[in-house]
Design an enzyme around this catalytic site. Structure first.
Site, mmCIF file in Angstrom:
data_model
loop_
_atom_site.group_PDB
_atom_site.id
_atom_site.type_symbol
_atom_site.label_atom_id
_atom_site.label_comp_id
_atom_site.label_asym_id
_atom_site.label_seq_id
_atom_site.Cartn_x
_atom_site.Cartn_y
_atom_site.Cartn_z
ATOM 1 C CG ASP A 1 -98.033 -92.357 86.026
ATOM 2 O OD1 ASP A 1 -99.200 -92.558 85.607
ATOM 3 O OD2 ASP A 1 -97.188 -91.695 85.401
ATOM 4 C CG ASN B 1 -118.184 -87.424 88.326
ATOM 5 O OD1 ASN B 1 -119.366 -87.792 88.330
ATOM 6 N ND2 ASN B 1 -117.618 -86.896 87.253
ATOM 7 C CE1 TYR C 1 -121.400 -97.225 84.780
ATOM 8 C CE2 TYR C 1 -123.651 -97.818 85.316
ATOM 9 C CZ TYR C 1 -122.641 -96.886 85.301
ATOM 10 O OH TYR C 1 -122.851 -95.621 85.798
ATOM 11 C CE LYS D 1 -120.502 -96.178 88.268
ATOM 12 N NZ LYS D 1 -119.772 -94.986 88.696
ATOM 13 C CB VAL E 1 -127.877 -88.006 84.764
ATOM 14 C CG1 VAL E 1 -127.556 -86.526 84.769
ATOM 15 C CG2 VAL E 1 -128.405 -88.448 86.127
HETATM 16 N N1 NAP Z 1 -125.311 -89.995 83.358
HETATM 17 C C1 NAP Z 1 -125.883 -91.053 83.901
HETATM 18 O O1 NAP Z 1 -126.966 -91.492 83.462
HETATM 19 C C2 NAP Z 1 -125.253 -91.734 85.087
HETATM 20 C C3 NAP Z 1 -126.039 -92.575 85.852
HETATM 21 C C4 NAP Z 1 -125.469 -93.214 86.955
HETATM 22 C C5 NAP Z 1 -124.161 -92.984 87.288
HETATM 23 N N2 NAP Z 1 -123.409 -92.157 86.513
HETATM 24 C C6 NAP Z 1 -122.007 -91.965 86.886
HETATM 25 O O2 NAP Z 1 -121.687 -90.589 86.921
HETATM 26 C C7 NAP Z 1 -120.293 -90.414 86.696
HETATM 27 C C8 NAP Z 1 -120.093 -89.300 85.695
HETATM 28 O O3 NAP Z 1 -120.641 -89.670 84.447
HETATM 29 P P1 NAP Z 1 -121.348 -88.638 83.447
HETATM 30 O O4 NAP Z 1 -122.747 -89.102 83.281
HETATM 31 O O5 NAP Z 1 -121.096 -87.254 83.859
HETATM 32 O O6 NAP Z 1 -120.598 -89.020 82.095
HETATM 33 P P2 NAP Z 1 -119.575 -88.185 81.179
HETATM 34 O O7 NAP Z 1 -120.160 -86.878 80.809
HETATM 35 O O8 NAP Z 1 -119.185 -89.131 80.107
HETATM 36 O O9 NAP Z 1 -118.359 -87.925 82.150
HETATM 37 C C9 NAP Z 1 -117.364 -88.884 82.460
HETATM 38 C C10 NAP Z 1 -116.133 -88.133 82.928
HETATM 39 O O10 NAP Z 1 -115.126 -89.095 83.290
HETATM 40 C C11 NAP Z 1 -113.896 -88.742 82.651
HETATM 41 N N3 NAP Z 1 -113.129 -89.947 82.385
HETATM 42 C C12 NAP Z 1 -113.519 -91.026 81.671
HETATM 43 N N4 NAP Z 1 -112.536 -91.926 81.617
HETATM 44 C C13 NAP Z 1 -111.474 -91.403 82.315
HETATM 45 C C14 NAP Z 1 -110.177 -91.852 82.606
HETATM 46 N N5 NAP Z 1 -109.732 -93.031 82.159
HETATM 47 N N6 NAP Z 1 -109.364 -91.057 83.336
HETATM 48 C C15 NAP Z 1 -109.790 -89.850 83.767
HETATM 49 N N7 NAP Z 1 -111.035 -89.378 83.544
HETATM 50 C C16 NAP Z 1 -111.863 -90.145 82.804
HETATM 51 C C17 NAP Z 1 -114.331 -88.025 81.368
HETATM 52 O O11 NAP Z 1 -113.374 -87.076 80.917
HETATM 53 P P3 NAP Z 1 -112.267 -87.325 79.795
HETATM 54 O O12 NAP Z 1 -112.930 -88.060 78.678
HETATM 55 O O13 NAP Z 1 -111.841 -85.917 79.441
HETATM 56 O O14 NAP Z 1 -111.198 -88.104 80.469
HETATM 57 C C18 NAP Z 1 -115.552 -87.245 81.856
HETATM 58 O O15 NAP Z 1 -115.148 -86.024 82.435
HETATM 59 C C19 NAP Z 1 -119.763 -91.779 86.250
HETATM 60 O O16 NAP Z 1 -119.128 -92.401 87.331
HETATM 61 C C20 NAP Z 1 -121.026 -92.552 85.883
HETATM 62 O O17 NAP Z 1 -120.873 -93.940 86.047
HETATM 63 C C21 NAP Z 1 -123.922 -91.518 85.414
#
Ligand code: NAP
Length: 276
Positions: free
Chosen positions: A70, A93, A158, A162, A191
């Site tokens: 939902d 994101n 993963y 992607k 990151v």
């Molecule tokens: N950091 C990197 O090295 C990197 C590299 C490539 C791509 N990315 C991509 O960047 C994006 C953001 O990642 P980040 O690095 O910022 O990691 P992060 O700090 O762990 O953030 C992930 C976010 O997603 C939310 N989330 C996770 N599961 C969820 C769910 N089931 N429903 C709703 N929200 C959810 C989390 O919040 P809650 O836990 O509060 O729900 C958190 O706000 C991701 O798509 C990741 O694949 C990151």
């Protein structure tokens, strides 16, 4: 459409995964634009509320698990109730990674990644596309990953999610252009965030430089949404890995299956882990 037209029309912007990392940095970046109203979405309500209260613009919060059936309708209902059904920017994101070889994690680990990193994005976009079209000119930014171009050992699930996101993104870009909905994509490398701490890389002087900051990704998200750009790697040189995968496949495979490549597979916040 020029950048100026987009910036001038900056209005309601919804960021998923806004409680930490790249999503939080993006919300802070967008809040500086005149006329912005933010919708912050993630599971941890307290973090969202804290962030909303610290921002210089109006910001509403919705605590929701985006993998629930939902969730898309709840997000849409929130936009209609709190923001008059307007939506000028959707930043897809939220995402996570759980490391493991296919032999260890099997189909269940692939499914877990697909549910959050792909299916949830597609379902949310389906529910919100009518609002984006009605609010056009508007934009969607999908946060993919360099791992969606190049796959390494123990990150297959993963990467699969992607790779799927990138394929779908490119098609949506072509389809929605005529509707005034710009579709941009950001491909981060390593990151430093809660879910992707990149600890192993930051500990060594030799690899520390490859780790970037969420604020840099946030700027790229702005550029690929209101800025009207189609795609950005962060940091930019990560594009070379994607180019090498196509032009030099044998060399890329040799490097990525060699011993040195294991240092590029970092632990993640997800239990049983993965990598950016
Ligand atoms: N950091 C990197 O090295 C990197 C590299 C490539 C791509 N990315 C991509 O960047 C994006 C953001 O990642 P980040 O690095 O910022 O990691 P992060 O700090 O762990 O953030 C992930 C976010 O997603 C939310 N989330 C996770 N599961 C969820 C769910 N089931 N429903 C709703 N929200 C959810 C989390 O919040 P809650 O836990 O509060 O729900 C958190 O706000 C991701 O798509 C990741 O694949 C990151």
């Amino acid at each position: 459409m020029t950048e100026v037209e987009y910036v001038a029309l900056m209005g309601v912007a919804l960021v998923t995964g806004a409680s930490t990392g790249i999503g939080k940095a993006t919300a802070i970046r967008l809040s500086r634009e005149p006329g912005t109203e933010l919708v912050l979405v993630a599971r941890r309500e307290e973090l969202l509320r804290e962030l909303a209260e610290s921002l210089p613009c109006r910001a509403t919060c919705l605590a929701v698990d985006l993998t629930y059936d939902d969730a898309p309708q709840r997000v849409r209902a929130h936009l209609e109730a709190e923001h008059g059904g307007s939506l000028h920017l959707l930043v897809n994101n939220a995402g996570a990674a759980w490391r493991g070889s296919f032999a260890e994690g099997g189909a269940a680990n692939v499914q877990r990644h697909m549910e959050l990193n792909f299916d949830a994005v597609v379902r949310l976009t389906e529910a919100l596309l009518p609002l984006l079209r009605a609010s056009a000119p508007s934009a969607i930014v999908n946060v993919a990953s360099t791992a969606g171009r190049v796959s390494r050992a123990r990150t297959g699930a993963y990467s699969a999610s992607k790779f799927a996101l990138i394929g779908w993104n490119d098609s949506l870009y072509a389809e929605e252009k005529a509707e005034g909905v710009h579709v941009g994509m950001v491909l981060p490398g390593f990151v430093r965030t809660e879910g992707f701490p990149a600890t192993e890389l930051r500990e060594k002087a030799l690899t520390r430089w490859v780790v970037s900051e969420p604020e840099k990704v946030a700027e790229a998200i702005y550029g690929c949404g209101p800025g009207g750009k189609a795609e950005r790697y962060v940091p930019r040189p990560y594009a070379l890995a994607a180019i090498a995968r196509i032009l030099l496949p044998r060399l890329t495979r040799r490097v990525l299956s060699g011993g040195a490549a294991s240092s590029l597979t970092t632990s993640t916040g997800g239990q049983g882990p993965a990598s950016g």
